[in-house]
Design a protein around this motif. Sequence first.
Motif, short mmCIF file in Angstrom:
data_model
loop_
_atom_site.label_atom_id
_atom_site.label_comp_id
_atom_site.label_asym_id
_atom_site.label_seq_id
_atom_site.Cartn_x
_atom_site.Cartn_y
_atom_site.Cartn_z
N ARG A 273 0.93 -1.29 -0.10
CA ARG A 273 0.00 0.02 -0.11
C ARG A 273 0.77 1.38 -0.11
N GLY A 274 0.62 2.21 -0.83
CA GLY A 274 1.20 3.46 -0.91
C GLY A 274 2.44 3.65 -1.64
N LEU A 275 2.81 2.48 -2.20
CA LEU A 275 4.10 2.49 -3.31
C LEU A 275 3.80 3.23 -4.55
N SER A 276 4.78 4.19 -4.76
CA SER A 276 4.78 5.11 -5.97
C SER A 276 4.94 4.01 -7.21
N GLY A 277 4.04 4.46 -8.06
CA GLY A 277 4.05 3.52 -9.37
C GLY A 277 3.34 2.24 -9.20
N PHE B 259 10.66 -3.09 -19.73
CA PHE B 259 9.85 -3.21 -18.59
C PHE B 259 10.50 -3.00 -17.24
N ALA B 260 11.70 -3.83 -17.45
CA ALA B 260 12.60 -3.59 -16.18
C ALA B 260 13.12 -2.22 -15.78
N VAL B 261 13.11 -1.52 -16.94
CA VAL B 261 13.67 -0.05 -16.61
C VAL B 261 12.39 0.82 -16.29
N ARG B 262 11.55 0.77 -16.91
CA ARG B 262 10.13 1.27 -16.81
C ARG B 262 9.72 0.99 -15.21
N HIS B 263 9.80 0.22 -14.75
CA HIS B 263 9.25 -0.48 -13.42
C HIS B 263 10.50 -0.50 -12.30
N GLN B 264 11.55 -0.11 -12.42
CA GLN B 264 12.81 -0.29 -11.72
C GLN B 264 12.49 0.03 -10.38
N ALA B 265 11.93 1.45 -10.13
CA ALA B 265 11.77 2.02 -8.96
C ALA B 265 10.79 1.13 -7.97
N GLN C 215 12.08 -2.53 -7.08
CA GLN C 215 12.96 -2.11 -5.83
C GLN C 215 12.25 -1.98 -4.60
N ALA C 216 11.08 -1.13 -4.73
CA ALA C 216 10.42 -1.08 -3.56
C ALA C 216 9.70 -2.20 -3.08
N ILE C 217 9.27 -3.11 -3.98
CA ILE C 217 8.49 -4.40 -3.94
C ILE C 217 9.51 -5.31 -3.06
N ASP C 218 10.56 -5.30 -3.66
CA ASP C 218 11.70 -6.38 -3.13
C ASP C 218 12.09 -5.83 -1.68
N GLN C 219 12.13 -4.57 -1.45
CA GLN C 219 12.46 -4.38 0.04
C GLN C 219 11.20 -4.58 1.10
N ARG C 220 10.11 -4.38 0.52
CA ARG C 220 8.92 -4.42 1.45
C ARG C 220 8.62 -5.88 1.83
N MET C 221 8.76 -6.67 0.71
CA MET C 221 8.75 -8.15 0.85
C MET C 221 9.74 -9.06 1.44
N LEU D 216 2.31 -0.19 -12.43
CA LEU D 216 2.42 -1.44 -12.59
C LEU D 216 1.36 -2.37 -11.33
N LEU D 217 0.27 -2.86 -12.22
CA LEU D 217 -0.86 -3.49 -11.65
C LEU D 217 -0.34 -4.82 -11.06
N ILE D 218 -0.47 -5.18 -9.70
CA ILE D 218 0.00 -6.35 -9.16
C ILE D 218 -1.42 -7.07 -8.84
N PHE D 219 -1.28 -8.34 -9.30
CA PHE D 219 -2.42 -9.24 -9.16
C PHE D 219 -2.08 -10.22 -7.83
#
Length: 404
Positions: free
Chosen positions: A188-192, A329-335, A338-344, A361-364
Amino acid sequence: MTFDASTIGQHNAPLIGVAPLMRRAFAGEDLSPIGQVLLERAQTYPNDAHAYMDFSTVLQLTGNRDDALAVQAEAIMLQPHYTIPAASPGLTLLVLMGPGDLMANTPVEFLVEDSDVTLELLYLRADEDFPEQVPDHDVMLVAVAESEANQPLLERLIDYTSDWPRPVINRPAQLRATSRDGLSAALRGLSGVEMPVAVRTGLSTLSAIAAGTQTIDSLLPDGGFPIIVRPLGSHAGTNLQKLDTPAALGKYLQEVEGPQFYVSRFVDYRGADGLFRKYRIVLIEGKPYICHYAISQNWMIHYLNAGMTESAEKRAEEAAEMARFDQGFAVRHQAALQAIDQRMGLPYLGIDCAEMPNGDLLIFEADNAMIVHSMDPEDMFPYKAPAMRKVFKAFRELLAHSVG
């Protein structure tokens, strides 16, 4: 890995394992003859745990889930530990497993198939004592995936693995947070990042919403109808539906049983051409790798029903997307990644996702149990094998980095 059909009827034959059997099923082979041989072997040698475990896998792959889990339970009772030897000398990975179907654990066999990694699979149960002695190993992977059934096991594993003398990949406390509601809370609250709030709720609340005595926005803080509903514990789209009105919800509740459900708002992520596109990626040590890219007219995309084998045009688009993934894709959603990796906090994490029209980035869903494989026929999908080799290489490097 292949297996010799002439030896599978022999007492104490080596474990075949999930990957070789699923590869045959994926290719359209009838597994009934193999299942019959394994059944006869188990009946003749009732202490042959390998026969029980492989027969359980065949039953799962042929759609007999309840029987499969009963046979698996017998196998684990006979022997909780199973070895799948490496193709060549290398390192040994201890894999902590829980009982369940093919989505109950990380499908690690596919990640190290035909490699130098020996797998020591150890099945544990939440209601039984854990072993004091475990197979010798270089690194350990907690493969148990989050589910209602596995939550007690993951909870017990937190203490069991806390002072482990070897490196541990995917800590159980972090795995517990990959539930649908836990994931939406974590991100929740992650940019992008777009991920609708997933709420776990009971039948009485949904019945009240269907009857009009309670509003949907009292349940969902980020929106109302249309909504996505599924019973707790369902996978692969089973009883997952998009519902547009309270009346449709009432009809759904008459047809689908379940005391608990997950509910979230529906997000329309179709592209300008009206088609939906879904990525399956894995984050390995925080770096994204593409596993497949499905294109469908249906919002509920599964790769096997997206018509990829029937459409050369779709395969061409998937091939192009895989080819430019690292620079696109990897460049467009890099930030965001990285935020998902840090949170999880999970060194190995699978993610099903899509790109929104606004670029978010829509996460299912995200978990450690998504099937990641290289079983597609190379004549039809020549671009898949190179992409999957990158995934398998990255996973092997994760093991090496963990050992140090």
